[in-house]
Design an enzyme around this catalytic site. Structure first.
Site, short mmCIF file in Angstrom:
data_model
loop_
_atom_site.label_atom_id
_atom_site.label_comp_id
_atom_site.label_asym_id
_atom_site.label_seq_id
_atom_site.Cartn_x
_atom_site.Cartn_y
_atom_site.Cartn_z
N ASP A 514 0.74 -1.26 0.09
CA ASP A 514 -0.25 0.02 -0.31
C ASP A 514 0.91 0.93 -0.18
O ASP A 514 2.35 1.11 -0.03
CB ASP A 514 -0.88 -0.12 1.46
CG ASP A 514 -1.61 1.26 1.40
OD1 ASP A 514 -2.34 2.05 0.47
OD2 ASP A 514 -1.37 1.57 2.50
N ASP A 873 -1.29 -0.74 6.13
CA ASP A 873 -1.45 -0.63 7.36
C ASP A 873 -3.22 -0.19 7.83
O ASP A 873 -3.75 0.11 8.83
CB ASP A 873 -0.68 0.37 7.97
CG ASP A 873 -1.43 1.72 6.56
OD1 ASP A 873 -2.29 1.45 5.93
OD2 ASP A 873 -1.69 2.69 6.89
N ASP A 877 -6.68 -2.30 2.92
CA ASP A 877 -6.29 -3.62 2.81
C ASP A 877 -6.44 -4.83 3.65
O ASP A 877 -5.84 -6.45 3.02
CB ASP A 877 -4.43 -2.67 3.39
CG ASP A 877 -4.18 -1.84 2.68
OD1 ASP A 877 -4.27 -1.54 1.85
OD2 ASP A 877 -3.44 -1.14 3.42
#
Length: 1229
Positions: A514, A873, A877
């Site tokens: 990410d 995080d 995700d």
């Protein structure tokens, strides 16, 4: 926080592990669900992680009688077999029948393991015939209880699987979860049927059928844990071996093994007991909280949370508390902390489910953002916002283990097995060793019969061969290796939920990241704002001290369009919102003396803000940010004014779609690209006014109505800096030939800039932007390829490396990377699926990706045989973290619900650490496996040679070999840590591979040769005597009978056992040294101080005992003295064995270049899908496509490019062909 982390530490509490079971396909009579009575098979939880096949069976009394007889005559062995193989139990006791009539079900997982379990069917009687007409539940056609009621008995059939209760749906002929509000209900159904609560009678019926709302983790009694451990196949085999050793007189050796076994069992039972107690204590505290519920008669009452059922209405009073179940918010709003689920400890705003009159199920109507209406179990309610002084109400959606928290606990209790090649190969190799043991048994029988041995001795020693040749300690040794790796990861701040995935981390060859909060800093800096006057953009306003914006819609948007709140005296919320709001110098009013649950958020100018003509702004209603919608909006009102204002912010490409086009500057695309190419995060702002007279109740406003016909305000520019560790980590991964990919929800240009700045791909490489559009009207689907190249620095283009699945690297002639948005990705998936694998091969940047697209992308990488890792995080995700081979969450909280690994270090340094440890664990597992297997082979060779002369090693001999060497090796070899640098290739992922098998075969041959030579030569020595064994070391004119005291030799004390003890023992020390592989995946041998000391101690002990010439030592070790020259010769043989074994292992077995040469000679090619595709595209001069647009239009089935037809079975179109604007071929011919 501590409770969340403690829950994480309970991850070792798992259910029993079983091996691969054979599939009896003939037992399945049907593979689809229907209502025919003869159908005995359905699919349970289709499409979910815990998907299972369910087969119906009926017990037969005469079969049960036969089984009882079998238990008696087999002395309980048959019962033990049924315990290990529940499918055999069912097949022997029952006959197949329709699931409708079954009283026993056999469940089989649909994964590669095909694990079976047996569940009995039981009954629930919710009410009697006379009560039937009293309850509205019987008139609700969507109610699962009504569908499950069997007439005229008025009872319901149930099974319980992994803590979840299922009921038999008589209408659809399948088992369904109960304890969940039916998904068929529409928004209006939820409000009308459940909005006013349940009656006491209805609640009691649901409680009987659904069970209690409790996540109960039993504290397993010690006797039960001990009983399960004793019935473990490893301990059963150990008991069998110990009984044989005791029967053959090896008392001391057996006693030591019994002590070690008992200590091992005690440690395991203690461990499981402590974990069981800890997990029980953590979940039990939330099983009996008091909650306020609303009854059908309008009365509220407090009840224990364990008595809640789906359909109950909870009244949220405004106090902070942890939700005891999953609920749907139906009135009011609230703010919760979902850190337990997402890892993001920021407040999340929840809105009520709209009361819309339609027939669409509420979850489908809400789309991907249905979670904004759901309050999850285990999350903390921080604040409530009642509707017009009414009640904040939530309908119970799921209870018990059906909830989000229950799912977490179930994932700990029943971890999903990892299908890794190593585990399958271990079982196959054990079967191979079993075959070798059969040969040993046949040899032993022949030898003993030839020597006229008794039948008792023949059977006893033949069975003993099995215990020697099949190392029962192998699974335990590999488990110890994984345990040490898990402990090292924990020291580095990486917590592991699925220990079996550590080995899989050693095979990762692509890692997806990410962007925000992972590669870049979580917080952003407000850089500036670019206002718009409708026709064009104005000069950028840079935020510096003393340069505040004047009052107007732009400043109004910045102070209003956020989800910030006051919590414990501090402003908290999304980091982006926080930075935007801080740049205005305004403040949020903290109503400490008032009941904040009844107040709207009020923002006012702060003491440092520029004077403005307004007192403040009240935030009346909020439509929260959604990652799938890529925007948020608020309805606000200036204090003292009647006009309502709507402010919207979000992704620029999304915001302009809701604005009047005449208010969007024509230079919008150019201006956006200008900032995104510099790596800025760009947010668009818009607003409009509402007539207050029309909208008296802002809570009833629809999002679609509010977010329309907006006026474009401008672009907010945020600076998102890279984390200091990002560049070095990405460089380390690239140097190790591990692909790095960015999957983000941010803008494409920003993502590309961050990718280039971070070193995810070289500045000199070619970047191809892929832009696809879905068909619209008469326009076919199209895909555009636009090439972007930077100037090559220093006039040279660096060479890029690609990855070979077999470990080799080669220079890639085509250095290019694809970048695309989520919209393009979806169009490619839907309309150009044949292009997707080719794009993924060089796809590096994927921007504006929704959570579902992130998960799908990881799965697509896995389909072409990549071992994919994912590092993120946030909540967006979690899906990708779950489906990846190794998901790593950067959070001190439990993003862990979906992630196998969680790092307390909030940067990507954990990724190379995890890969290093994974490689180390994988290689160490192979080393331990090789040693334990060779230990069995060395002992088997020694045993079979000694059997030839009707002798065997003594008690003390086996103590030295098994306890002093093998057990210490199993416990200390795995202490070696990972190499400090990632090698540019991966270790072998298969146990049954040519190098490993060749290593085993060659060392077996070397051992056989040396032991045979020693066994043969000792019998040819002039002093060799089978009866006079004490005269070999005496002077020539002395005999053993000249001693003052005559010594009686022990049964196993002779020249053969003395010589073979030293050769076989030294052979074990040699292989433990040779197999202790260091670089490139592990630290050198000397770095493992304990293991190095143990090798030195073992070597010193063997040499001392053999050469000391101390009579008491010989007697204690059951040895006899042999001449020095013979001992020297034996030592030379062992030294030659060491030299040959070491040279062969290092110069041949571990010579990677040699194996690569052999592969080239034999033209071996990797069979991985992505490698095959890579080889194909290397020969295609027309790939990649550049600076052109391709169109998909109807033609014949297949695709026409320059007259060439390509069959595409993925499409159902009658005709398809690709037409493009310029010149080049799109696909290789």
């Amino acid at each position: 926080m501590k409770k969340v982390l403690d829950l994480r530490e309970c991850c070792c509490l798992t259910s029993e592990n079983t091996g691969l079971d054979p599939i009896n396909e003939t037992r399945s009579s049907a593979m689809t669900t229907n209502q025919d009575d003869t159908d005995n098979h359905i699919l349970l939880n289709p499409g979910e992680d815990n998907e299972m096949d369910v087969f119906g069976y009926r017990t037969v009394w005469w079969r049960q009688v036969l089984c009882i007889v079998g238990y008696i005559f087999s002395l309980g062995v048959l019962l033990l077999v049924f315990y290990w193989k529940p499918e055999w139990d069912v097949w022997c006791h029952c006959v197949p029948c329709s699931l409708k009539k079954a009283n026993v079900t056999l469940l089989r997982t649909t994964d590669d393991f095909k694990k079976y379990s047996k569940k009995n069917v039981w009954w629930v009687h919710p009410f009697t015939e006379g009560e039937k007409g009293k309850f509205s539940i019987m008139s609700d056609e969507k109610s699962l209880i009504k569908k499950s009621l069997i007439m005229p008995e008025h009872r319901i059939r149930c099974i319980r699987v992994q803590k979840i209760r299922y009921v038999w749906n008589t209408l659809e002929a399948r088992f369904q979860k109960i304890g969940v509000l039916e998904e068929e209900y529409s928004c209006s159904d939820v409000h009308s049927k459940f909005g006013s609560g349940l009656t006491n009678e209805e609640q009691e019926i649901r409680k009987q059928v659904c069970g209690l709302n409790a996540i109960e983790v039993e504290i397993v009694p010690i006797w039960k844990l001990l009983f399960k451990e004793v019935l473990n196949p490893f301990y059963i085999f150990q008991a069998f071996a110990l009984s044989l050793w005791l029967a053959t007189g090896y008392i001391e050796f057996s006693v030591v093994l019994i002590i070690i076994t008992v200590l091992s069992m005690a440690a395991t039972v203690y461990n499981l007991r402590m974990q069981s107690v800890k997990l029980h204590n953590l979940v039990e505290s939330h099983n009996s909280t008091m909650v306020t519920i609303l009854r059908k008669n309008g009365v509220t009452e407090e009840v224990e949370s364990r008595y809640l059922v789906p359909g109950d209405v909870i009244v949220l009073t405004g106090k902070k508390f942890y939700l005891p179940c999953d609920t749907i918010l139906i009135t009011g709003g609230c703010i919760v902390n979902e850190g337990m689920l997402t890892g993001e400890s920021i407040p999340v705003t929840k809105t009520s489910l709209p009361n819309i009159e339609n027939f669409v199920p509420w979850k489908i109507y809400s789309g991907e953002d249905y979670k904004r209406h759901v309050l999850f179990c285990g999350t903390e309610v921080i604040q409530t916002r009642p509707p017009n002084n009414g009640l904040v109400k939530a309908v119970v959606l799921r209870t018990g283990f059906n909830t989000a928290k229950g799912d977490l606990v179930r994932s700990i209790l029943y971890p999903k097995p990892v299908n890794f090649k190593l585990h399958r190969d271990v079982l196959r190799f054990l079967m191979g060793l079993m075959a070798i043991s059969v040969v040993g048994v046949i040899y032993t029988v022949i030898v003993y019969i030839q020597n006229a041995a008794s039948a008792k001795d023949t059977v006893l020693w033949s069975l003993l061969v099995i215990t020697v040749s099949v190392p029962a300690a192998l699974p335990a040794a590999v488990t110890v290796c994984i345990l040490y790796s898990q402990m090292r990861l924990q020291k580095n701040g990486i917590f592991c939920l699925s220990a079996q995935r550590i080995n899989m981390c050693g095979q990762l060859n692509i890692v997806c990241f990410d962007k925000t909060g992972t590669l870049t800093e979580d917080g952003m800096e407000l850089w500036g704002i670019v206002p718009s006057n409708g026709k064009c953009f104005q000069d950028v306003h840079i935020f510096t001290p003393g340069t505040s914006l004047p009052w107007g819609p732009l400043l109004g948007a910045m102070v209003s369009c956020h989800s910030l709140m006051i919590l414990d005296g501090a402003v908290c919320g999304d980091p982006l919102d926080l930075k935007m709001f801080e740049g205005t110098d305004w403040k949020i009013q903290d109503n400490e003396e008032q009941d904040v649950s009844t107040q709207n958020v009020i923002v006012k100018p702060g003491p440092e803000a520029e004077p403005v003509p307004v007192e403040g702004v009240v935030l009346l209603h909020q439509f929260p940010f959604s990652s799938s919608l890529q925007r948020m909006s608020v309805v606000a009102q200036v204090i003292g004014e009647d006009t309502l204002l709507v402010f919207l912010k979000g992704a620029p490409e999304m915001v302009v779609q809701f604005c009047k086009q005449e208010t969007v500057p024509s230079s919008f695309p150019t201006e956006l690209e200008h900032y995104t190419l510099q790596g800025f995060r760009v947010i668009a702002l818009a607003y409009k006014t509402l007539n207050n007279g029309t909208y008296l109740d802002t809570k009833s406003l629809e999002r679609e109505e509010v977010e329309s016909d907006l006026l474009f305000l401008g672009l907010l520019i945020m600076e998102n800096k890279l984390k200091p560790e990002t560049k070095s980590v990405l460089h380390e991964l690239n140097a190790a030939n591990i692909r790095t990919v960015m999957i983000t929800g941010d803008n494409l240009q920003t993502a590309c800039t961050v990718g280039k700045t971070s070193g995810m791909f070289p500045r000199s490489s070619k970047l191809i932007l892929v832009d696809a559009n879905a068909p619209e009207g008469d326009s076919p689907a199209s895909i555009k390829w636009q090439t972007i190249e930077d100037n090559i620095e220093n006039g040279s283009k660096p060479q890029d490396l690609n990855i070979d699945i077999n470990g080799s690297s080669y220079h890639k002639p085509k250095d290019f990377h694809f970048a695309m948005s989520g919209k393009t990705y979806q169009v490619v998936v839907d309309h150009f699926p044949e292009l997707l694998p080719k794009i993924l091969l060089n796809g590096t940047i994927f921007a504006r990706m929704s959570p579902g697209q992130k998960s799908n992308l990881i799965e697509e990488f896995q389909k072409i045989d990549y071992y994919a890792g994912m590092c993120g995080d946030g909540a967006n995700d979690c899906g990708a973290l779950k489906v990846a081979h190794a998901g790593i969450s950067l959070s001190e909280l439990e993003a862990s619900v979906a992630s196998p690994f969680t790092s307390k270090t909030p940067n990507i340094e954990c990724v190379p650490k995890l890969i290093k440890e994974g490689r180390n664990c994988l290689v160490t597992s192979f080393c331990v496996f090789k040693y334990v297997a060779m230990y069995a082979m060395i002992e088997l060779i020694c045993l079979m040679l000694l059997f030839w002369e009707q002798t065997i090693l003594g008690n003390r001999h086996y103590l030295m070999q098994d306890v002093a060497i093998t057990i210490t090796v199993s416990l200390t070899m795995s202490l070696t840590g990972p190499a400090p640098v990632l090698a540019p290739y991966r270790p072998a992922g298969q146990l049954i591979s040519p190098p490993l098998l060749l290593s085993m075969v060659l060392n077996f041959i070397f051992s056989l040769i040396v032991q045979t030579i020693g066994f043969t030569l000792v019998q040819q020595q002039p002093w060799y005597n089978e009866t006079d064994i004490f005269s070999a070391c005496l002077p020539p004119n002395h005999t053993a009978f000249t001693n003052t005291e005559e010594k009686e030799p022990l049964a196993n004390q002779n020249f053969l056992s003395t010589t073979m003890w030293f050769i076989s023992g030294m052979n074990l020390i040699i292989v433990e040294f040779v197999f202790s592989k260091g670089k490139p995946f592990r630290q050198p041998l000397y770095a493992n101080y304990v293991f190095s000391f143990m090798i030195a101690a073992q070597l010193a002990a063997y040499i001392f005992v053999y050469f000391a010439d101390i009579e008491s030592v010989y007697q204690a070790m059951e040895l006899i003295c042999t001449p020095y020259y013979w001992r020297g010769n034996v030592f030379i043989m062992v030294a030659v064995l060491f030299a040959v074994s070491y040279i062969v292992e290092e110069a041949f077995i571990e010579n990677r270049n040699l194996w690569l040469t052999i592969k080239r000679i034999f033209n071996y090619k990797s069979k991985s899908q992505y490698k095959r595709l890579q080889r194909m595209l290397e020969k295609d001069t027309n790939w990649p496509p550049e600076n052109r647009t391709d169109y998909l239009s109807h033609g014949t089935r297949g695709e026409y490019i320059n007259g060439q037809m390509y069959e595409n079975p993925a499409f159902d179109y009658l005709t398809e062909k690709t037409i493009y604007e310029p010149k080049e071929n799109m696909f290789p011919v």
